[in-house]
Design an enzyme around this catalytic site. Structure first.
Site, PDB file in Angstrom:
ATOM      1  N   ASN A  92      16.029   6.551  -4.922  1.00 19.22           N
ATOM      2  CA  ASN A  92      14.852   5.712  -5.093  1.00 19.22           C
ATOM      3  C   ASN A  92      15.211   4.393  -5.761  1.00 19.22           C
ATOM      4  O   ASN A  92      16.078   4.332  -6.624  1.00 19.22           O
ATOM      5  CB  ASN A  92      13.799   6.440  -5.932  1.00 19.22           C
ATOM      6  CG  ASN A  92      13.324   7.701  -5.242  1.00 19.22           C
ATOM      7  OD1 ASN A  92      13.522   7.862  -4.046  1.00 19.22           O
ATOM      8  ND2 ASN A  92      12.707   8.599  -5.990  1.00 19.22           N
ATOM      9  N   ASP A  94      12.813   2.694  -7.342  1.00 17.07           N
ATOM     10  CA  ASP A  94      11.895   2.533  -8.480  1.00 17.07           C
ATOM     11  C   ASP A  94      12.638   2.871  -9.773  1.00 17.07           C
ATOM     12  O   ASP A  94      13.777   3.345  -9.747  1.00 17.07           O
ATOM     13  CB  ASP A  94      10.641   3.401  -8.295  1.00 17.07           C
ATOM     14  CG  ASP A  94      10.926   4.898  -8.322  1.00 17.07           C
ATOM     15  OD1 ASP A  94      11.545   5.374  -9.299  1.00 17.07           O
ATOM     16  OD2 ASP A  94      10.527   5.608  -7.372  1.00 17.07           O
ATOM     17  N   HIS A 109      21.007   3.612  -4.144  1.00 18.36           N
ATOM     18  CA  HIS A 109      20.468   2.648  -3.182  1.00 18.36           C
ATOM     19  C   HIS A 109      19.975   1.362  -3.842  1.00 18.36           C
ATOM     20  O   HIS A 109      19.196   0.623  -3.240  1.00 18.36           O
ATOM     21  CB  HIS A 109      19.329   3.287  -2.368  1.00 18.36           C
ATOM     22  CG  HIS A 109      19.802   4.288  -1.360  1.00 18.36           C
ATOM     23  ND1 HIS A 109      18.975   5.196  -0.726  1.00 18.36           N
ATOM     24  CD2 HIS A 109      21.048   4.526  -0.871  1.00 18.36           C
ATOM     25  CE1 HIS A 109      19.682   5.950   0.102  1.00 18.36           C
ATOM     26  NE2 HIS A 109      20.939   5.565   0.034  1.00 18.36           N
ATOM     27  N   CYS A 137      20.317 -17.887  -9.974  1.00 15.79           N
ATOM     28  CA  CYS A 137      21.053 -16.718 -10.456  1.00 15.79           C
ATOM     29  C   CYS A 137      21.382 -16.932 -11.939  1.00 15.79           C
ATOM     30  O   CYS A 137      21.973 -17.957 -12.284  1.00 15.79           O
ATOM     31  CB  CYS A 137      22.341 -16.549  -9.646  1.00 15.79           C
ATOM     32  SG  CYS A 137      23.464 -15.323 -10.357  1.00 15.79           S
ATOM     33  N   GLY A 177      12.742  16.284  -3.120  1.00 15.95           N
ATOM     34  CA  GLY A 177      11.899  15.248  -2.516  1.00 15.95           C
ATOM     35  C   GLY A 177      12.616  14.281  -1.600  1.00 15.95           C
ATOM     36  O   GLY A 177      12.321  13.090  -1.607  1.00 15.95           O
ATOM     37  N   THR A 178      13.535  14.798  -0.810  1.00 10.11           N
ATOM     38  CA  THR A 178      14.200  13.917   0.165  1.00 10.11           C
ATOM     39  C   THR A 178      14.238  14.598   1.527  1.00 10.11           C
ATOM     40  O   THR A 178      14.456  15.804   1.618  1.00 10.11           O
ATOM     41  CB  THR A 178      15.609  13.482  -0.314  1.00 10.11           C
ATOM     42  OG1 THR A 178      16.231  12.712   0.716  1.00 10.11           O
ATOM     43  CG2 THR A 178      16.489  14.658  -0.677  1.00 10.11           C
ATOM     44  N   ALA A 221       6.843  18.291  -6.024  1.00 10.26           N
ATOM     45  CA  ALA A 221       7.830  18.191  -7.105  1.00 10.26           C
ATOM     46  C   ALA A 221       7.175  18.360  -8.473  1.00 10.26           C
ATOM     47  O   ALA A 221       7.736  19.018  -9.355  1.00 10.26           O
ATOM     48  CB  ALA A 221       8.547  16.839  -7.018  1.00 10.26           C
TER      49      ALA A 221
END
Ligand code: OAD
Length: 234
Positions: A92, A94, A109, A137, A177-178, A221
């Site tokens: 995730n 998040d 990821h 940047c 949860g995947t 979950a």
């Protein structure tokens, strides 16, 4: 299994669903109304940068409105209290695992609240809602070169060396949860199992790799994970 197993836990979008974040593969196959190929590939970024930047800017705004749920909190508790080896690997983008308090965590990821500089390669925290406006940047000072620090399809996930080593040393591999659609994460269960780990899946439905798990617990979950953590810590 040894008395104090080394644990590797893999989480996916399902762990954040009860916090109110959409999973990637809903019944319509779309992620928040978009095909994954239109917002999650280097080609999409090159073709329509404004669309891709806006998409992740919106996801970042949404993230500020949600909170960790019972599954995130239970995993953070396990991380804090488990005396043996543990690695929490999330797909995730998040930050709900961190906000619940998880420390032994890798984001394979990438992260919504991080920017990747296309000029210097630096990664920097980014909590704003306006990466599309082309801020400079913070590392090299160049403007208009920041992109979402998200691993797009065709790009190398982060922390693979750390993850591979943990999988090889794991006594217990747990997937939560995947859907098991996206490699290399979808193959972690096979690596862990072939290296001797016991494997457990907790998901709303059997994942694509369901046959590789010794045990499967079907449900939400937020219902399943706190009970499993209690079992581990008792
Ligand atoms: P998916 O959307 O493919 O799968 C989510 C899984 O969670 C499904 O199997 C659902 O049944 C399950 N699920 C939904 N609600 C749940 C709940 N409350 N409790 C337990 N399970 C639940 O998401 P991922 O497998 O995480 O990549 O997707 C993998 C990657 O594909 C993502 O990391 C993303 C995407 O493209 C990148 O961003 C690079």
């Amino acid at each position: 299994m040894p008395e104090l197993p080394n644990i590797v836990i893999l989480t996916g979008a399902g762990v954040s669903a009860e916090s109110g974040l959409a999973t990637f593969r809903g019944p319509d196959g779309l992620w928040e109304g978009h095909r994954v190929a239109d917002v999650c590939t280097p080609e999409a970024l090159a073709r329509d940068e404004a669309l891709v930047q806006r998409f992740y800017d919106e996801r970042r705004v949404k993230l500020a409105t949600v909170e960790p749920n019972a599954a995130h909190r239970a995993l953070a508790r396990l991380d804090a209290e488990w005396p043996g080896g543990l690695l929490l690997v999330t797909q995730n983008v998040d930050d709900l695992h961190q906000r619940a308090g998880a420390k032994r965590l890798v984001h394979m990821h990438g992260e919504l609240r991080s920017a990747l500089c296309r000029a210097c390669g630096g990664r920097s925290p980014f909590a704003g809602a306006d990466m599309g406006a082309g801020p400079a940047c913070p590392e090299c000072g160049e403007a208009g070169v920041l992109r979402p620090d998200i691993v797009f399809f065709g790009e190398m996930p982060y922390a693979m060396a750390v993850i591979d080593r943990a999988l090889m040393e794991a006594d217990l591999f747990v997937s939560i949860g995947t859907s098991g659609n996206v490699y290399p994460a979808a193959g972690f269960v096979q690596t862990a199992r072939y290296c001797g780990a016991r494997t457990l899946e907790m998901n709303l439905e059997p994942s694509l790799g369901a046959t590789y798990f010794h045990e499967s617990r079907i449900g939400a979950a937020g219902d399943l994970v706190p009970g499993w953590v209690e079992e581990m810590l008792k």
